[in-house]
Design an enzyme around this catalytic site. Structure first.
Site, PDB file in Angstrom:
ATOM      1  N   ARG A  34      -7.738   2.124  -2.548  1.00  0.00           N
ATOM      2  CA  ARG A  34      -8.630   1.970  -1.395  1.00  0.00           C
ATOM      3  C   ARG A  34      -9.312   3.309  -1.107  1.00  0.00           C
ATOM      4  NH1 ARG A  34      -7.975   0.752   5.032  1.00  0.00           N
ATOM      5  NH2 ARG A  34      -9.382  -1.015   5.103  1.00  0.00           N
ATOM      6  N   TYR A  58      -6.208  10.684   4.757  1.00  0.00           N
ATOM      7  CA  TYR A  58      -4.843  10.997   4.341  1.00  0.00           C
ATOM      8  C   TYR A  58      -4.864  11.833   3.053  1.00  0.00           C
ATOM      9  CZ  TYR A  58      -3.738   7.731   8.028  1.00  0.00           C
ATOM     10  OH  TYR A  58      -3.656   7.105   9.245  1.00  0.00           O
ATOM     11  N   GLY A  70      -8.953  -6.959   9.290  1.00  0.00           N
ATOM     12  CA  GLY A  70      -7.741  -6.425   9.875  1.00  0.00           C
ATOM     13  C   GLY A  70      -7.338  -7.118  11.149  1.00  0.00           C
ATOM     14  N   GLN A  81       0.841  -1.197   0.000  1.00  0.00           N
ATOM     15  CA  GLN A  81       0.000   0.000   0.000  1.00  0.00           C
ATOM     16  C   GLN A  81       0.878   1.251   0.000  1.00  0.00           C
ATOM     17  OE1 GLN A  81      -2.235   1.774   3.384  1.00  0.00           O
ATOM     18  NE2 GLN A  81      -4.048   1.073   2.286  1.00  0.00           N
TER      19      GLN A  81
END
Length: 353
Positions: free
Chosen positions: A226, A179, A310, A98
């Site tokens: 994502r 982000y 996760g 990622q």
């Protein structure tokens, strides 16, 4: 009806099952951004899952925000990732790295260059971040110039190439979780007046340019993204046009024929259904805090092609085997999520054969 344990073609790869390890920051890298000594073991332990999406790796010096996160843009970074990717491949697994540029979610104390964070606009997230000397307020970021936005696109392109040089099966662009890329989406973080601000087409432009640049560099079948529509953490507010932005964005990204789209669901079922209709390639759905008895539900309903988990995978290296057997799951130890020793990293127990 598809099941969790059926193989599936994702990009250029045939995955052994439809379970995905979601990306999770572990803050166990070294100060220079190379992976920690036990990262290879950590990921290889979980190689039976269909696809591993790694912890976020910064594509440049300015992309780092948290303490002890890995990079993927220098020769040293590539060398450290090779060991990890090889370990996963030796176990028959697949790993996408990622690419995570945190934008304004950065503290100078956590980076080698000690510079102010960068963002679409000079707007503070008004929150704190952990540093080596404790929690500190995040400074107001510096707004990227238009030319610097273009340079950041090139940084992502370069990092994608480095990821492939490290042996990764592909890269996932981190366009979620407040982000940098999502900061461009949100009027609360983006007040630009150039081609990257204002209308939804402009606010989506950076994400599209980054993704397209990567497809040109390494191929669309090794490129993914994502998204987390509706995220409201750390001052992110996508406004009344948020759903319209995602419908436009997903439609444009669909034209690129990416390996997959990874959605972190934030509760907007109507938008999620629209995204499913707009997207022609494999769709990964990650629902935070989904209970065990709901595993496989979205796949069975046709809402997703793969499901990402996760904490369950973090705490259960043999997650796939435990699901197949109906065996109990280890509980994740939150106190060991970030940094620290190998406790809570490579020492979770597995089932006896």
């Amino acid at each position: 009806m598809s099941t969790l344990f059926e193989p599936i073609e994702v990009g250029r790869y045939q995955l052994s099952n439809r379970l995905v390890m979601a990306p999770m920051t572990r803050s166990r890298a070294k100060l220079n951004g190379t992976l920690g000594d036990f990262a290879a073991e950590y990921y290889a332990q979980r190689a039976s899952i269909g696809l591993i999406v790694s912890e976020g790796a910064q594509p440049s010096d300015d992309g780092q925000g948290y303490l002890m996160t890995p990079g993927i843009y220098t020769d040293a970074h590539v060398t450290s990732w090779k060991k990890t990717v090889n370990a996963v491949h030796e176990k028959g697994g697949h790993l996408f790295i990622q690419l995570m540029h945190v934008g304004r979610m950065s503290h100078p104390d956590n980076t080698l260059h000690k510079r102010q964070g960068v963002a679409p606009s000079a707007i503070s997230p008004q929150t704190q971040m952990f540093t080596a000397t404790g929690m500190k307020g995040i400074p107001t970021p510096r707004a990227l110039s238009t030319s610097e936005v273009h340079k950041t696109v090139d940084d992502f392109r370069h990092a994608a190439r480095r990821a492939i040089e490290a042996g990764a099966d592909g890269v996932e662009v981190h366009g979620a979780n407040a982000y940098l890329i999502q900061q461009f989406f949100a009027p609360s973080a983006n007040t630009r007046t150039d081609e990257y601000g204002g209308f939804i087409e402009n606010r989506a432009r950076f994400a599209i340019e980054v993704t397209k640049a990567i497809t040109e560099e390494i191929g669309a079948d090794r490129t993914a993204i994502r998204l987390s529509p509706g995220t409201t953490i750390w001052g992110i507010d996508e406004g009344e046009e948020g759903s319209a932005l995602y419908r436009y964005l997903v439609g444009e990204l669909n034209k690129l024929s990416l390996a997959y789209l990874h959605i972190m669901d934030m509760g907007n079922e109507a938008l999620l259904n629209d995204i499913r209709q707009l997207w022609d390639q494999p769709l990964i759905l990650n629902r935070p805090n989904r209970p065990r008895d709901q595993i496989g539900k979205d796949l069975a309903a046709g809402l997703a092609d793969l499901e990402a988990y996760g904490q369950m995978v973090l705490a259960n290296p043999d997650f796939v085997t435990r699901l197949k057997r109906g065996a109990p799951l280890n509980e994740a130890d939150r106190s060991t999520f970030y940094g620290g020793t190998n406790q809570g990293y490579i020492d979770y127990p597995t089932l006896s054969v």
